[in-house]
Structures are given as C-alpha cells and as structure tokens.
Design an enzyme around this catalytic site. Structure first.
Site, PDB file in Angstrom:
ATOM      1  N   GLU A  49       5.188  -9.508  -0.377  1.00  0.00           N
ATOM      2  CA  GLU A  49       6.458 -10.540  -0.447  1.00  0.00           C
ATOM      3  C   GLU A  49       6.844 -11.506  -0.006  1.00  0.00           C
ATOM      4  OE1 GLU A  49       9.978  -8.400  -1.955  1.00  0.00           O
ATOM      5  OE2 GLU A  49       8.826  -7.439  -3.056  1.00  0.00           O
ATOM      6  N   HIS A 272      12.270  -3.355   4.112  1.00  0.00           N
ATOM      7  CA  HIS A 272      11.812  -2.150   3.856  1.00  0.00           C
ATOM      8  C   HIS A 272      11.040  -2.143   5.405  1.00  0.00           C
ATOM      9  CE1 HIS A 272       8.739  -1.865  -0.012  1.00  0.00           C
ATOM     10  NE2 HIS A 272       9.802  -2.617  -0.374  1.00  0.00           N
TER      11      HIS A 272
END
Length: 409
Positions: A49, A272
């Site tokens: 990402e 995360h």
C-alpha cells in the site's frame, strides 16, 4: 552440518496504508516508517500500500545509504502498492497481476482499480539464492457475508502456483505481505499446504508484540472500531512465510510486531502493525527436496474446501452474467422500439410523434446508457465466469493428483 556458518536475515513487513488524499497523516507516517527502517537496519524490507510513486521515491532517497537496492512494482490503474528495499543486490524481478480482484462497480471498496499482484525479487546472499515474494490480496470487508471470498481464493491459488513454478531454482523462499486472511481460513491453509511455506509466527522461538501476533488491532487509532467488534484482541492478516528448497534449513529465531504508536510519537506507522522476523539459514548435509509440506490427504481436504467455495462463486457469477445480459437485451429492444417509432414519424405513418421530443431524447439516451453499462458488466462477469471455471478445473486436477499419489507407492 554443524560446522557450516549461519546466515542471519532480518526482515520487515508492513502494510503502510499510504493512499494519497485518503489515508490520514500519510506523509508524516511515511517519514516515520523511513526513520524506523534507517535506524533499525533490516536486511530486507517488504512494503504494501505504497500507492504513491512519490512516497516510494522519497523513501528510496532517504534509505539509499542503508538499503541501496530497491524495486517498485507498477500495475493497475493506481499501482500495485508493492515495493522492496534491500541491503543486497536484486538480480531479477517479476510481477504477476491476479486475474480477479473485485468488481468495478464497488467504488466504495476500490480494490478493482488497484493492480493487486505478487512481486518477485531474486537475490543472492552469501551464495544462497533467495526468491522473495511480496503481495497484497483482496480485502475481506464483511466476514459474515464475504462476497469477495471466491476472488481471494483465486488469488491465493494463483499466488501458490506462481511460487511453486518460479521457485524451483531457489534455495530459500520468502513471502511477506497483507494476505487479508485469518490463520485458520481456507485460503491461507491452501497457500501453505500447496507451497509448503511455514508461518514465522508459529515457528518462532521467541515472540514479542501484540497478543496472538495480531496485526490489525482495535487499539490502533486508525482502525475502524466497528469492524473489530467481533475481534476484541484483533486479527492476524499480515504474514512472513518461508521455506528451504535445497540443502538448507531455515529457522525463525525471533518474531516481533509493533505495538501501537511509533517510538516518541502519538500515532502508529499505519493502521496495520509491522511484522519483523529474524531468520537463521544454514546449509545441511542432505537436500531437503521440494515437498508440499503437509500430508496429501489433509491437503486434499483443503483443496476440496477451496474448490467448493470457488464453485459457489462461479454460480453467483453466472447469475450476474445472465442478469446483466438480460438487462442489455431489454435496453436494446427499447432502443429499437424508439428507433422504429422515430422512423414511423419521419415517414408520415403516424399522425404525430407519440412523445414530446425532449422526453423521447432523454429516454433514448437512458436506453443507450443502460445498454452500454449492462453490456460492459455482462462482458466483465463473462470473464469472471471463465477465470473461476478455470481455477475450479485446476483445483480438480490438483485434487486428482493428490488422491492418486498414495496408490502409486
């Protein structure tokens, strides 16, 4: 052998959640990630990402002194988001884009516009050939009604096949990424069983970090708390997996996760948690051989379960294809009726035009728009049907080979 030197490899894996214009405090967090990587001095960094090439370029400049070798994988409309930084030379790279990745009309999720892929970099460290894979699979969004499960299973199968068929010349295989699957899910069991990859968390001699190795936790300020109500401790969806193929052994000496805010800061690196593994690689006396890593019968059950889910997705895709095809036919018939009425009026067969011109034109444009949309989605779901059917066939052949193998002995 006991006298052989041990290679110590430190690996960092993180889904950075760096979506341009959408991710909160993106630039600040990317700088924090860069600082962390520069201070820690890992051997290998696997990131997901990183959607902005500008963010990648800034990281590349910042980390050039300690990670002189890097690669950014480009694919899709807005990119794959995958990149690798390494202390060691990268000899070769390869990218495989998954054949299914969500739906173009699910704009609120946006996965279809991302080129979800698996990237491969080949490196040679102390005479050992490493195939290093980095990937990011389709998100789950709703566990109870997971409309994307068939797509994610296709991705897991293609990932497993890609690793098996590209790693035959390697000594050691490493995989890091956001797999968007819980450890007990059929997709991760399929991936591990079909490739023989071992989970660094399960194999680690020492562990430090979030409870149960969770990488998406409710305490993270960027996490959507409503999505975590069923998981008060969090979920583990980010992994470092590994295996030795030739005459080497790989052991995970230590595994860590980050735990909330970055050191000295009020915010974490991402939504995360990062996964950090220390692996020890050593040559052994006899070649290990390329094994599937699980009992054939148990693996056959996993493949059967995965094939069943893909079959359910196939039938759902067939229904969607039929619905959009029927919609396209109806729109075409309406357009033909309008054309016939217009021709009749022009030919003088009708006393007057049955509808006002504006309404007639708007109806025609609406029919054309529906026809184009329905045709496009019918084509999309036709492609989806073919890919799901093809994956189902591949799994059936794999299942047959597994079931026949014991009788050969």
């Amino acid at each position: 052998m006991e006298g052989e030197p041990t290679l110590r490899l430190r690996i960092f894996n993180l889904n950075c959640w760096a979506i341009r214009y959408l991710s909160k405090r993106r630039q600040e967090r990317v700088r924090l990630i860069g600082d962390k990587l520069r201070q820690e001095g890992f051997d290998l960094v696997l990131l997901q990402e990183v959607w902005s090439e500008q963010d990648y370029s800034e990281l590349k400049v910042k980390l050039a002194g300690c990670y002189p070798f890097s690669h950014y994988f480009r694919s899709g409309v807005i990119g794959s988001g995958l990149c690798v930084f390494s202390r060691f030379p990268i000899l070769d790279t390869l990218l495989y884009q998954y054949s299914l990745n969500g739906y173009p009309y699910m704009l609120q999720h946006g996965d279809w516009f991302c080129g979800k892929s698996v990237g491969l970099v080949v490196m040679k460290i102390s005479g050992i050939i490493f195939n290093v894979y980095v990937t990011h699979l389709h998100a789950e969004y709703c566990r109870d009604k997971d409309a994307y499960l068939p797509h994610r299973l296709v991705q897991a199968w293609e990932l497993a096949q890609f690793i098996r068929h590209t790693s035959k010349a390697a000594d050691v295989v490493l995989l890091g990424g956001d797999l968007n699957m819980h450890p007990e899910d059929v997709g991760i069991r399929l991936l591990r069983g079909w490739t023989g990859l071992r989970d660094a968390f399960a194999e680690a001699t020492r562990f430090e970090g979030c409870k149960n190795g969770c990488t998406l936790v409710p305490d993270n300020c960027f996490t959507d708390k409503s999505e975590m109500l069923s998981f008060p401790l969090g979920i583990r969806i980010d992994y470092i997996l590994y295996k030795a193929i030739s005459s080497f052994t790989v052991k995970c000496e230590e595994l860590k996760t980050t735990t909330g805010p970055a050191p000295g800061m009020a915010i974490p690196f991402s939504d995360h948690e990062a996964v950090m593994a220390t692996l020890h690689i050593q040559r052994q006396g006899q070649p290990a051989g390329a094994t599937l890593g699980t009992a054939d019968l148990a693996l056959a059950d996993v493949v059967t379960e995965a094939r069943t889910e893909v079959g359910l997705g196939l039938r759902a895709a067939q229904r969607q294809r039929y619905s959009w095809g029927r919609m396209a036919v109806l729109a075409l018939l309406l357009l033909l009726l309008q054309a016939a009425a217009a021709l009749a009026t022009l030919a003088g067969l009708g006393a007057e035009q049955p509808f006002p011109k504006l309404s007639f034109c708007l109806l025609a444009f609406l029919s054309i728009a529906i026809l184009v949309l329905a045709t496009g989605l019918h084509i999309f779901h036709t492609m989806e049907v073919k890919i799901l059917h093809g994956t189902e066939d591949q799994m059936w052949m794999a299942l047959r080979a597994l079931q026949e193998r014991p009788s050969e002995g």
